[in-house]
Enzyme design. Sequence first.
Site, short mmCIF file in Angstrom:
data_model
loop_
_atom_site.label_atom_id
_atom_site.label_comp_id
_atom_site.label_asym_id
_atom_site.label_seq_id
_atom_site.Cartn_x
_atom_site.Cartn_y
_atom_site.Cartn_z
N GLY A 159 -15.26 -46.30 21.44
CA GLY A 159 -15.44 -44.98 22.04
C GLY A 159 -14.85 -44.82 23.42
O GLY A 159 -14.75 -43.71 23.93
N VAL A 167 -10.70 -41.37 17.53
CA VAL A 167 -11.50 -42.57 17.30
C VAL A 167 -10.78 -43.82 17.80
O VAL A 167 -9.56 -43.90 17.76
CB VAL A 167 -11.86 -42.70 15.79
CG1 VAL A 167 -10.62 -42.85 14.94
CG2 VAL A 167 -12.81 -43.84 15.53
N CYS A 168 -11.58 -44.77 18.28
CA CYS A 168 -11.06 -46.09 18.65
C CYS A 168 -12.08 -47.12 18.17
O CYS A 168 -12.86 -46.84 17.26
CB CYS A 168 -10.78 -46.20 20.14
SG CYS A 168 -12.28 -46.18 21.17
N LYS A 169 -12.12 -48.27 18.77
CA LYS A 169 -13.06 -49.32 18.34
C LYS A 169 -14.49 -49.00 18.75
O LYS A 169 -15.41 -49.09 17.93
CB LYS A 169 -12.64 -50.68 18.89
CG LYS A 169 -13.53 -51.81 18.43
CD LYS A 169 -13.03 -53.15 18.92
CE LYS A 169 -13.94 -54.27 18.46
NZ LYS A 169 -13.45 -55.59 18.92
N MET A 185 -15.26 -47.14 15.70
CA MET A 185 -15.29 -47.83 14.41
C MET A 185 -16.42 -48.85 14.33
O MET A 185 -16.85 -49.20 13.23
CB MET A 185 -13.94 -48.51 14.15
CG MET A 185 -12.80 -47.52 13.93
SD MET A 185 -13.06 -46.37 12.55
CE MET A 185 -12.86 -47.48 11.15
#
Length: 100
Positions: free
Chosen positions: A66, A62-64, A90
């Site tokens: 994708g 996961v990141c901010k 996120m």
Amino acid sequence: MKSMDTMQLLEQLDANEDLYIIDVREDDEVAQGVIPGAKHIALGTIPERLDEIDRSKPYIIVCKAGGRSANACAYLEAQGFDVTNLEGGMLAYDGELEFK
């Protein structure tokens, strides 16, 4: 590359499934909250921290939004890891947060 959306992730979290999540955001982003139980390994540090990732387990990355997690997935897949990208990151996640 495998991917999942945040609704699928929330269903798995609600079912108390054993999940292995790696958050590849930067420190300042992680300070705003992470998915409970997620391990923080910033994208740029993944190559030198491969020994912290168990090849026998599947991981959700996961990141901010994708994009960085997709890059991490591509790299980790090439190294032989079983990874799934969290689409929308996120920004799309509206579940519980943990603060580290």
